[in-house]
Design a protein around this motif. Structure first.
Motif, PDB file in Angstrom:
ATOM      1  N   HIS A   1       2.234   9.149   5.233  1.00  0.00           N
ATOM      2  CA  HIS A   1       1.749   8.073   6.094  1.00  0.00           C
ATOM      3  C   HIS A   1       2.072   8.320   7.563  1.00  0.00           C
TER       4      HIS A   1
ATOM      5  N   PHE B   1       0.835  -1.207   0.000  1.00  0.00           N
ATOM      6  CA  PHE B   1       0.000   0.000   0.000  1.00  0.00           C
ATOM      7  C   PHE B   1       0.869   1.256   0.000  1.00  0.00           C
ATOM      8  N   TYR B   2       1.936   1.202   0.809  1.00  0.00           N
ATOM      9  CA  TYR B   2       2.830   2.367   0.887  1.00  0.00           C
ATOM     10  C   TYR B   2       3.403   2.703  -0.492  1.00  0.00           C
ATOM     11  N   LEU B   3       3.893   1.688  -1.179  1.00  0.00           N
ATOM     12  CA  LEU B   3       4.506   1.941  -2.489  1.00  0.00           C
ATOM     13  C   LEU B   3       3.449   2.336  -3.524  1.00  0.00           C
ATOM     14  N   MET B   4       2.285   1.705  -3.449  1.00  0.00           N
ATOM     15  CA  MET B   4       1.221   2.059  -4.405  1.00  0.00           C
ATOM     16  C   MET B   4       0.742   3.494  -4.192  1.00  0.00           C
ATOM     17  N   SER B   5       0.814   3.965  -2.951  1.00  0.00           N
ATOM     18  CA  SER B   5       0.384   5.337  -2.686  1.00  0.00           C
ATOM     19  C   SER B   5       1.369   6.344  -3.283  1.00  0.00           C
ATOM     20  N   ARG B   6       2.468   5.825  -3.854  1.00  0.00           N
ATOM     21  CA  ARG B   6       3.404   6.697  -4.565  1.00  0.00           C
ATOM     22  C   ARG B   6       3.346   6.437  -6.067  1.00  0.00           C
ATOM     23  N   GLY B   7       2.234   5.847  -6.512  1.00  0.00           N
ATOM     24  CA  GLY B   7       2.014   5.729  -7.951  1.00  0.00           C
ATOM     25  C   GLY B   7       2.480   4.430  -8.583  1.00  0.00           C
ATOM     26  N   LEU B   8       3.030   3.490  -7.772  1.00  0.00           N
ATOM     27  CA  LEU B   8       3.482   2.227  -8.365  1.00  0.00           C
ATOM     28  C   LEU B   8       2.311   1.242  -8.467  1.00  0.00           C
TER      29      LEU B   8
ATOM     30  N   ALA C   1      -2.984   7.931  -6.756  1.00  0.00           N
ATOM     31  CA  ALA C   1      -1.718   8.638  -6.525  1.00  0.00           C
ATOM     32  C   ALA C   1      -1.264   9.346  -7.799  1.00  0.00           C
ATOM     33  N   ARG C   2      -1.415   8.652  -8.936  1.00  0.00           N
ATOM     34  CA  ARG C   2      -0.960   9.249 -10.192  1.00  0.00           C
ATOM     35  C   ARG C   2      -1.839  10.427 -10.618  1.00  0.00           C
TER      36      ARG C   2
ATOM     37  N   THR D   1      -5.224   2.337  -5.599  1.00  0.00           N
ATOM     38  CA  THR D   1      -4.330   3.265  -4.901  1.00  0.00           C
ATOM     39  C   THR D   1      -3.357   3.961  -5.858  1.00  0.00           C
ATOM     40  N   ASP D   2      -2.724   3.182  -6.746  1.00  0.00           N
ATOM     41  CA  ASP D   2      -1.712   3.754  -7.625  1.00  0.00           C
ATOM     42  C   ASP D   2      -2.325   4.761  -8.603  1.00  0.00           C
TER      43      ASP D   2
END
Lengths: 454, 248
Positions: free
Chosen positions: B87, A405-412, B79-80, B75-76
């Motif tokens: 967090h 979730f953390y990484l996806m919240s940065r667009g991944l 974010a995009r 989520t992605d």
């Protein structure tokens, strides 16, 4: 992985199965001396006498009667890529071998099925007395040196598949680094098992003499067939007093491969043996490199990773026997499993009474990428010296949803997030590999994770 | 003024337990919204829900971002589109450097290649304004970072990724006075007429440095009272007791 079969011409393919006639035929075709044939025949007897392993993954699907043990491509060994037949050269070009040789290697060997098709070493190493050749040539050109070490590290009786190996071995590499010589660029041998329903049984023998040093890289791959293939190679390593050997492997077998490889090193006084191992692919792998620290202050380190996907069972680990005083071993093992794949760390640390003031540190970390995959740790420790220091740490865990979730919240994307976590998890091992191999390993990780999401 | 985020009657649950119970919120560009509430009120659930954390199930309601329905986007994708979440507990990711992570995130969010040398140069002034050493870029992401270092690293990401909406979940917790100053300086630098902030907090530390345009009291899954910055001051003095009754 190259999945397309380049359909090379074969000069000779042995009958499937294993008989005395087949073994004698292989030896005759290679024009071997009697002492070599004697080893083969003795090994064949051992093969019949020894039983299948009763532990570890099931080998029921493996039937030696379906396997051709000797497959000779229609090409003799060359020391110039231009002379290697196009269809064979193509395969190695796709694997990046000739380029790697130009860019960063001191020597290259390339084996296609049962025979080495290319071998070359830089001039300056030759002038320093370094020997790097295919194993068959070594038997002819350096019989005394070979006889002194061959089968002395891994005996015929070690287990059933080593007996099989010695009965039908073909190809492999021979390296001798003379006293005090430091080979600064790595030597690399590449083993390609291209023919379906066949086996590869290469023998690698490396001697690093007193105070010398070498980095040897072994790469393995095979295209995908529907039938099973077998790889039962053998690696015998001798690191003499004060010598250093690093042995790096990236095995990327197709998923129909039984990889039953045996690797062992004898490490003398003040010598250092480092193993770096990446195991990808194969249907079943049973692979347990081993260091025997015979000399005082000998050291060994094993850094390894394995990755098992659907239908794969990778049973790997490191074994070390401390014999000399003040010896030290360090193990960093990581494994990944997904899609119902299974990884097992099966290790052994034995510290003999003679190995006073010795220490061993083992660290195993296993990451499962889903709920259906499995991971086991089976470490065996046999500490017979009262003042030994031994520690074992093992961790088994599932990939963290919070981290994803953390990484996806940065667009991944989810698949990218997982791949990043896995690459990070693998980084202690990829850092130890030569850059080209680290890149290849990351590519393999991405390939393994590809298409599983969305 | 442009509408950035609209939450309309949101209900969300975890393991069949309802945490968000009919929440409404409208945020426009240039605004700084603060959601205050006691621990355990579900404040962090709200930020997770806006970003579609799979752990929570949205059972009713709608979330739009810049006019687009993002209720069920992943989520992605969210974010995009330009939503950033700082967090509360940033995850530690072994083996991936802060720089490589940030570079990957930047290229995903901007949808184009990011060149290492240029990007590193771009990060330098941001890091110095946050009083961060350049060496942080080469450390594994959040691994063995102190609480303060983690929060600063989140703000570094915020400033580098330049989202339209920044949600800051307890961005000031566990920070000493100097770190609060550095973090609020970063947030202040980010703030502009075209973007918006949603600050989720249970303390007043950050609000001493960042002027809120809207303050909401969040209790038991709902906003029970909204007002301007004076509401925050009242809560600071009197606590949440008086509001708990309002929610019945």
């Amino acid at each position: 992985m190259i999945t397309k079969d380049n359909s090379p011409d074969y000069e000779y393919v042995s009958q499937k199965g294993l008989t005395r006639e087949i073994v004698e035929d292989i030896s005759r075709r290679k024009g071997e001396e009697k002492w070599v044939l004697d080893i083969r025949l003795k090994a064949l007897e051992m093969y019949y006498a020894l039983s299948m392993p009763t532990w570890g993954p099931s080998l029921e699907e493996l039937n030696i009667d379906d396997i051709a043990t000797y497959v000779k491509p229609a090409s003799s060994m060359k020391d110039n890529w231009d002379e290697v037949p196009e269809n064979i050269k193509d395969t190695f070009v796709k694997l990046g071998i000739p380029k790697a040789e130009r860019d960063y290697l001191a020597g290259v060997g390339a084996q296609y099925d049962s025979e080495v098709v290319y071998h070359n070493i830089k001039e300056e190493l030759l002038s320093q007395g370094v020997i790097y050749t295919d194993f068959d040539s070594a038997l002819v050109e350096y019989p005394d040196l070979v006889k002194q070490y061959f089968t002395k590290c891994v005996p015929l009786t070690e287990h059933k598949f080593i007996a099989l190996h010695y009965a039908v071995f073909s190809g492999g590499s021979f390296v001798y680094v003379p006293r005090g010589v430091h080979v600064t660029m790595p030597l690399q041998s590449y083993f390609r098992l291209n023919s379906p329903e066949s086996g590869q049984f290469e023998h690698t023998l490396i001697i690093v003499d007193e105070g010398a040093s070498l980095h040897f890289i072994e790469g393995c791959s095979a295209p995908k067939y529907n039938k099973f293939n077998l790889h039962a190679g053998c690696v015998e390593l001798f690191v003499k007093k004060g010598g250093t050997l690093r042995y790096s492997t990236v095995e990327n077998w197709s998923k129909n491969m039984f990889n039953l490889n045996t690797k062992k090193a004898i490490v003398e006084e003040d010598a250092v043996m480092e193993w770096v191992s990446g195991s990808f692919g194969s249907h079943i792998s049973m692979l347990y490199p081993m260091s025997i620290l015979v000399g005082d202050r000998a050291r060994t380190e094993y850094t390894g990773i394995s990755f098992a996907g659907e239908g794969q069972n990778l049973d790997t680990g490191f074994k070390v026997i401390h014999v000399g005083k003040d010896t030290n071993s360090v193990v960093h093992s990581r494994s990944l499993s997904k899609g119902g794949g299974k990884t097992t760390y099966r290790g052994l640390v034995r510290i003999m009474p003679s190995a006073t003031h010795s220490s061993s540190f083992v660290d195993c970390d296993n990451l499962m990428l889903d709920d259906i995959s499995k991971s086991d740790t089976i470490p065996v420790s046999d500490i017979r010296s009262s003042d030994a220091t031994f520690s074992h740490e093992a961790k088994v865990g599932k990939i963290s949803d919070k981290a994803i979730f953390y990484l996806m919240s940065r667009g991944l994307m989810e698949s990218d997030a997982k791949a990043m976590i896995v690459r990070g998890f693998a980084s202690p091992i990829s850092k130890e590999l030569p850059l080209e191999y680290a890149v290849e390993m990351n590519r393999l990780i991405n390939l393994e994770l590809e298409g599983e999401i969305q | 003024m442009k509408n950035i985020l609209t939450i309309d009657n949101l209900h969300a649950s975890v393991h069949d337990k309802e945490i968000i119970k009919g929440l409404n919120l409208t945020i426009n560009s240039g605004e700084v919204h603060v959601i205050m509430g006691p621990n355990g009120a579900g404040k962090s659930t709200l930020s997770s829900c806006i970003l579609s954390n799979k752990q929570y199930v949205k059972t009713a309601g709608r979330i739009t971002f810049c006019g687009e329905d993002i209720t069920h986007a992943t989520t992605d994708v969210i974010a995009r589109k330009g939503v950033f979440l700082s967090h509360q507990l940033p995850e530690e990711i072994e083996g991936i450097s802060v720089f490589n992570f940030l570079k990957t995130a930047k290229s995903k969010i901007d949808g184009k290649n990011v060149y290492s040398t240029d990007f590193r140069k771009e990060l330098m002034p941001i890091m110095s304004s946050l009083d961060m050493s350049e060496s942080v870029l080469d450390r594994d992401l959040n691994v063995s970072f102190s609480g303060g270092e983690k929060k600063k690293c989140e703000i570094l990401q915020l400033m580098a990724l330049r989202p339209t909406l920044a949600i800051l979940d307890e961005a000031d917790s566990g920070l000493d006075t100097d770190a609060v100053k550095a973090v609020s300086k970063g947030i202040e630098m980010f703030r502009g007429e075209d973007n918006a902030l949603l600050i989720i907090t249970h303390s007043m530390k950050l609000l001493q440095h960042i002027p809120a345009t809207h303050v909401h009291v969040f209790i038991d899954g709902k906003i029970v009272k909204s007002g301007d910055s004076r509401l925050a001051e009242q809560i600071d003095m009197r606590g949440y007791e008086g509001y708990k009754g309002e929610n019945g």
